[in-house]
Design an enzyme around this catalytic site. Structure first.
Site, PDB file in Angstrom:
ATOM      1  N   ASP A  67       1.125  -0.864   0.038  1.00 31.17           N
ATOM      2  CA  ASP A  67       0.458   0.275  -0.172  1.00 31.17           C
ATOM      3  C   ASP A  67       1.007   1.454  -0.372  1.00 31.17           C
ATOM      4  OD1 ASP A  67      -2.534  -1.110   0.019  1.00 31.17           O
ATOM      5  OD2 ASP A  67      -2.323  -1.248   2.448  1.00 31.17           O
ATOM      6  N   ASP A  99      -7.019  -1.208  -5.189  1.00 28.71           N
ATOM      7  CA  ASP A  99      -8.070  -0.771  -3.859  1.00 28.71           C
ATOM      8  C   ASP A  99      -9.257   0.060  -4.720  1.00 28.71           C
ATOM      9  OD1 ASP A  99      -7.563  -2.287  -1.897  1.00 28.71           O
ATOM     10  OD2 ASP A  99      -6.135  -1.027  -1.378  1.00 28.71           O
TER      11      ASP A  99
END
EC number: 3.4.23.36
Length: 173
Positions: A119, A135
């Site tokens: 991330d 995402d």
């Protein structure tokens, strides 16, 4: 052989490629440190911050989230089967399912290869959890499918319901 749902495949491959390339860039250019290394693009609002996540979105299920890799695989296989065996979808459906596949496969590959997801998108203005392009693509896919489910825009529906004018008559009154 007629290859159907081509926009689905294009969207899925493009989103998977973009997700993979951005994660690769982050891994190659950032150090995984505590506290995490960060680059402010817009200080206090948006940063690039390298972290990893063994769970799902917002670090849900980070303890014992081993099953998430299998969920990602199942969703990916199911979406591919739907595109191959299902009907010809409209553009919104193809985009939606394609973005879902790209996002699920992107995070799934991370989970199978490294046991965790990379991330790096850090939207600090509202204290949002750090996330990645996979995402984003999953959320875009959901939005596309909601648009597809609602059908044509209301103005278009009204035009379709309006009775057509009778054909012109050759006889004048």
């Amino acid at each position: 052989m007629n290859f159907k749902n081509t926009f689905f495949w294009f969207t899925a491959l493009l989103s998977l490629l973009l997700d993979h390339l951005t994660k690769l860039w982050v891994v190659k250019n950032f150090a995984l440190t505590v506290p995490p290394q960060t680059i402010p693009l817009w200080p206090g609002v948006f940063h690039l911050t390298y972290v990893t996540n063994t769970g799902a979105a917002f670090s849900l299920f980070s303890q014992g989230g081993e099953w998430l890799r299998w969920l990602s695989l199942g969703v990916s296989v199911g979406l591919m089967a739907l595109a191959i065996l299902g009907p010809n979808f409209n553009r919104w459906e193809q985009a939606g399912y394609g973005f879902l596949l790209g996002g699920a496969a992107g995070n799934g590959i991370d989970r199978f290869v490294a046991g965790r997801v990379v991330d790096f998108l850090d939207f600090r203005l509202i204290g949002f959890p750090i996330f990645n392009l996979a995402d984003v693509f999953i959320n875009i896919g959901i939005i596309c499918l909601l648009i597809a489910a609602w059908g044509p825009l209301p103005s278009r529906r009204r035009a379709e319901r309006r009775p057509s004018s009778p054909p012109p008559s050759d006889k004048l009154p």
